[in-house]
Design an enzyme around this catalytic site. Sequence first.
Site, PDB file in Angstrom:
ATOM      1  N   TYR A 161       0.818  -1.214   0.000  1.00  0.00           N
ATOM      2  CA  TYR A 161       0.000   0.000   0.000  1.00  0.00           C
ATOM      3  C   TYR A 161       0.851   1.262   0.000  1.00  0.00           C
ATOM      4  CZ  TYR A 161      -3.355   3.498   1.558  1.00  0.00           C
ATOM      5  OH  TYR A 161      -4.125   4.635   1.656  1.00  0.00           O
ATOM      6  N   GLN A 162       1.799   1.342   0.917  1.00  0.00           N
ATOM      7  CA  GLN A 162       2.594   2.574   1.072  1.00  0.00           C
ATOM      8  C   GLN A 162       3.408   2.862  -0.187  1.00  0.00           C
ATOM      9  OE1 GLN A 162       1.876   3.799   4.046  1.00  0.00           O
ATOM     10  NE2 GLN A 162       2.180   2.307   5.682  1.00  0.00           N
ATOM     11  N   GLU A 222      -2.491  15.322   9.402  1.00  0.00           N
ATOM     12  CA  GLU A 222      -3.202  14.160   9.960  1.00  0.00           C
ATOM     13  C   GLU A 222      -4.146  14.673  11.036  1.00  0.00           C
ATOM     14  OE1 GLU A 222      -3.489  10.667   9.833  1.00  0.00           O
ATOM     15  OE2 GLU A 222      -4.761  10.941  11.608  1.00  0.00           O
ATOM     16  N   TYR A 236      -6.443  -6.126   3.422  1.00  0.00           N
ATOM     17  CA  TYR A 236      -7.562  -5.231   3.142  1.00  0.00           C
ATOM     18  C   TYR A 236      -8.724  -6.061   2.595  1.00  0.00           C
ATOM     19  CZ  TYR A 236      -4.639  -1.043   3.794  1.00  0.00           C
ATOM     20  OH  TYR A 236      -3.843  -0.058   4.315  1.00  0.00           O
ATOM     21  N   ASP A 282      -4.077   9.703   1.885  1.00  0.00           N
ATOM     22  CA  ASP A 282      -4.001   8.371   2.490  1.00  0.00           C
ATOM     23  C   ASP A 282      -5.059   8.297   3.580  1.00  0.00           C
ATOM     24  OD1 ASP A 282      -3.347   6.003   3.652  1.00  0.00           O
ATOM     25  OD2 ASP A 282      -1.479   6.705   4.553  1.00  0.00           O
ATOM     26  N   SER A 283      -6.281   8.073   3.161  1.00  0.00           N
ATOM     27  CA  SER A 283      -7.414   8.154   4.079  1.00  0.00           C
ATOM     28  C   SER A 283      -7.915   6.776   4.456  1.00  0.00           C
ATOM     29  CB  SER A 283      -8.553   8.923   3.406  1.00  0.00           C
ATOM     30  OG  SER A 283      -9.079   8.139   2.355  1.00  0.00           O
ATOM     31  N   SER A 284      -8.738   6.740   5.489  1.00  0.00           N
ATOM     32  CA  SER A 284      -9.490   5.529   5.797  1.00  0.00           C
ATOM     33  C   SER A 284     -10.753   5.522   4.938  1.00  0.00           C
ATOM     34  CB  SER A 284      -9.795   5.460   7.297  1.00  0.00           C
ATOM     35  OG  SER A 284     -10.286   6.697   7.764  1.00  0.00           O
ATOM     36  N   ASP A 285     -11.683   4.626   5.216  1.00  0.00           N
ATOM     37  CA  ASP A 285     -12.857   4.465   4.359  1.00  0.00           C
ATOM     38  C   ASP A 285     -13.803   5.663   4.447  1.00  0.00           C
ATOM     39  OD1 ASP A 285     -12.271   1.904   3.242  1.00  0.00           O
ATOM     40  OD2 ASP A 285     -12.686   1.023   5.195  1.00  0.00           O
ATOM     41  N   ASP A 314       0.391   7.325  10.127  1.00  0.00           N
ATOM     42  CA  ASP A 314       1.365   6.299  10.525  1.00  0.00           C
ATOM     43  C   ASP A 314       2.777   6.606  10.032  1.00  0.00           C
ATOM     44  OD1 ASP A 314       1.586   5.045   7.764  1.00  0.00           O
ATOM     45  OD2 ASP A 314      -0.526   4.666   8.155  1.00  0.00           O
TER      46      ASP A 314
END
Lengths: 297, 297
Positions: free
Chosen positions: A67-68, A112, A231, A162-165, A92
Amino acid sequence: MSSVIPGWFSEISPMWPGEAHSLKVEKILFQEKSDYQNVMVFQSATYGKVLVLDGVIQLTERDECAYQEMITHLPLCSIPNPKKVLVIGGGDGGVLREVARHSSVEQIDICEIDGMVVDVSKKFFPDVAIGYDDPRVNLHIGDGVAFMKNAPEGTYDAVIVDSSDPIGPAQELFEKPFFASVARALRPGGVVCTQAESIWLHMHIIEDIVTNCRQIFKGSVNYAWTTVPTYPSGVIGFMLCSTEGPAVDFKHPVNPIDANESACKSSRPLKFYNSEIHAAAFCLPSFAKKVIDSKTT
Amino acid sequence: MSSVIPGWFSEISPMWPGEAHSLKVEKILFQEKSDYQNVMVFQSATYGKVLVLDGVIQLTERDECAYQEMITHLPLCSIPNPKKVLVIGGGDGGVLREVARHSSVEQIDICEIDGMVVDVSKKFFPDVAIGYDDPRVNLHIGDGVAFMKNAPEGTYDAVIVDSSDPIGPAQELFEKPFFASVARALRPGGVVCTQAESIWLHMHIIEDIVTNCRQIFKGSVNYAWTTVPTYPSGVIGFMLCSTEGPAVDFKHPVNPIDANESACKSSRPLKFYNSEIHAAAFCLPSFAKKVIDSKTT
């Protein structure tokens, strides 16, 4: 801790009804409620340490490289000499670690929302949070939407979201006003890469994101994807868009980091990304291609 | 039924320790022990009907297209005018359905060890078992290893080995004597495609398979992979090899079925496979490329 198998962590969510991936827990290392979400870290039996936000796995030590590296190098390898980069989310520090591989980069801003994510990463994921050690990094704790709105115009070469859902604190990061402020903050021919869900699970969300991006970004608009075993459905996608200006052909990287000696000779060689996998990431299964192409052309 | 979440099916195996994918069960439709394995079919909440052998998911109605289309068209689109095709395993009939799209094919032999898999597929998965309706199909119930050993020399254009994992009845299908008999049964420049596990979970097994294939197949030896959400780690790989003779460049399909009008106009268009995804399937993440390239060159 939402666990349905005793001694295991199970990821259950209305975002992927009827299925759950579970990891065996050796030990819970951290569990607290921040101002924004539940933050948990556990030592898993076979995936190393795991960071979980609101019950959803954000990264494991075993597969975070995919992912990164992809969310970072897909945009940064698509433009020559990126200098100013902004990361929204990504507390992170893993994306920072990857951005820092690019020697052309002079300034790395990150916004962030949740300071606890930064602290927890520095404590439990030193190989990820190492991104913060780079002197080019400027950390802002705050709302990414507001930060973006106030960013000076035409500044950044690249923005990485780089977000969450889209259910939870990250919701606005998938909406049109946010994309408009990203486009404004980018230089002409600048690029954005934003986390864009799974083609197996969320084609309707992806359709909306593509439609929004098509309206906002007047350069190119592309969808790419990669494998991340932890994921949901095992894949994650990215929207890659550029603003009006010098043309960006995302499918043919002009700034190949894997051929860059300094990056390869570093003590932390790339584990996942290379130029071949970059180009391959834009090839879609027919069922997804049909929907996405109908929105982008 | 191995279930750790009440009302859910969980896939737990020493092949992927410390993790388990679970599907919510609406109803168990079939559960019996054949001469070779436990056979189960259940109606899941969100993946359609699911076929499980010895506790391991073989296919779901929702994502079977990815596996069946890729394991079939990767080899068949890599050679001009395939005529004789042999399928080892694949009792569900999905590979047959895909082979049958190729109008050049005159003969489709299949050798499946477990008659119960064929019967169960015909009863519960008509859209998969439809492959058996093609008049070119000859079904043999028996041991694939023995069938392969007794096959006439230099006969087949392509052999597709649609096996389960190397622990259990399929073990011999991953060993050198079997590969030697496949090579013998293929015509010069003929191709084999065999299920070859996950780069995220089984690099050591893949290393052995690649080494074996390199010794046996004197044409090209390649590893490809694709996404299948309900397989462990969300991906599955394929070994693609050719015998000495006319060169086969697997990465550049010479027999593109997605451009083939008869295939596209059929009532069952391809859902997953296209020529772009064919080429992309051979692009590997750096960690896998390093290991596999060291064995193939």
